[in-house]
Design an enzyme around this catalytic site. Structure first.
Site, short mmCIF file in Angstrom:
data_model
loop_
_atom_site.label_atom_id
_atom_site.label_comp_id
_atom_site.label_asym_id
_atom_site.label_seq_id
_atom_site.Cartn_x
_atom_site.Cartn_y
_atom_site.Cartn_z
N ARG A 40 0.97 -1.19 -0.02
CA ARG A 40 0.01 0.16 -0.04
C ARG A 40 1.03 1.24 -0.10
O ARG A 40 1.83 1.33 0.88
CB ARG A 40 -0.88 0.07 1.28
CG ARG A 40 -1.88 1.07 1.34
CD ARG A 40 -2.57 1.02 2.74
NE ARG A 40 -3.64 2.20 2.88
CZ ARG A 40 -3.24 3.45 3.56
NH1 ARG A 40 -2.16 3.43 4.10
NH2 ARG A 40 -4.30 4.15 3.83
N SER A 107 -12.64 -4.59 0.44
CA SER A 107 -13.10 -3.95 1.66
C SER A 107 -14.36 -3.88 1.95
O SER A 107 -15.27 -3.44 0.90
CB SER A 107 -12.41 -2.25 1.70
OG SER A 107 -10.89 -2.56 1.81
N LYS A 137 -5.74 5.21 8.87
CA LYS A 137 -7.11 5.77 8.37
C LYS A 137 -7.97 6.41 9.48
O LYS A 137 -8.94 5.92 9.89
CB LYS A 137 -7.92 4.53 7.73
CG LYS A 137 -7.14 3.76 6.61
CD LYS A 137 -8.14 2.73 6.12
CE LYS A 137 -7.11 2.30 4.80
NZ LYS A 137 -8.41 1.39 4.10
#
Length: 205
Positions: A40, A107, A137
């Site tokens: 990521r 997700s 996040k």
């Protein structure tokens, strides 16, 4: 390569780090027992080069490398699959482009219906979260551990929990139904090999 049924799911933390640092940290997490790695990187400098190096490192440990968001990058480097968020395209398109052997995760936040739909369309795993406050996040909506329990009862595929997970709180998510714990800062804000071992120990109490 198959998606693992249980264990630590490490997600890279490349911000303000050199390629060598990221690679060294991931290799330490692999040594500590991480069973899957996701690349990521929201601001990549050379995504192809880093992803290629990560793929080599992961395969040395017989661990799959997934790419966050980008089917294109997964295709380019020959990664084992992708992880798709809500804005990352359709599962069916990713499956068509990557082929039947690719690992595709989705997700699902706190939405069991989204997870059922993903399972019906051939996802290899579903991810729920965030479960705890998360630096990675901070604006993500919270998820409920009851969602993990329902998912475990209703779905026949691995269930991943993500969001602020530490060795101190991960056990309750496993007890609720999580098969894998996806972690960024809990591994890479510390000594990655030691941290990875602490998470892996939750799966073998």
């Amino acid at each position: 390569m198959r998606f693992p049924e249980r264990g630590l799911y490490a997600i890279t933390q490349p911000e303000n780090k050199t390629m060598a640092q990221v690679l060294s940290e991931v290799e330490a997490a692999l040594k500590g027992g991480a069973v899957v790695v996701q690349y990521r990187d929201k601001n990549p400098i050379d995504a192809v080069a880093l992803a290629s190096c990560l793929l080599t490192a992961c395969h040395a440990y017989q661990v799959p490398l997934l790419i966050n968001d980008s089917v294109e990058l997964a295709l380019t480097v020959g990664a084992d699959g992708v992880h798709l968020g809500k804005d990352d395209g359709e599962l069916a398109d990713a499956r068509h482009r990557l082929g039947p052997a690719a690992i595709i995760g989705v997700s699902c936040y706190n939405d069991i219906q989204k997870a059922r739909a993903a399972a019906n369309h051939g996802a290899d795993y579903v991810a729920f979260g965030r479960f705890f406050p998360s630096d990675s996040k901070p604006l993500a909506l919270p998820a409920d551990t009851a969602t993990l329990t329902r998912a475990k009862q209703q779905l026949n595929l691995p269930i991943v929990a993500i969001g602020g997970i530490l060795p101190e709180n991960g056990g309750q998510l496993i007890a609720a139904g999580a098969d894998l714990l996806a972690v960024i800062g809990g591994i890479f804000d510390h000594e990655p090999e030691v941290s990875a071992r602490a998470y892996q120990a939750l799966f073998n109490p």
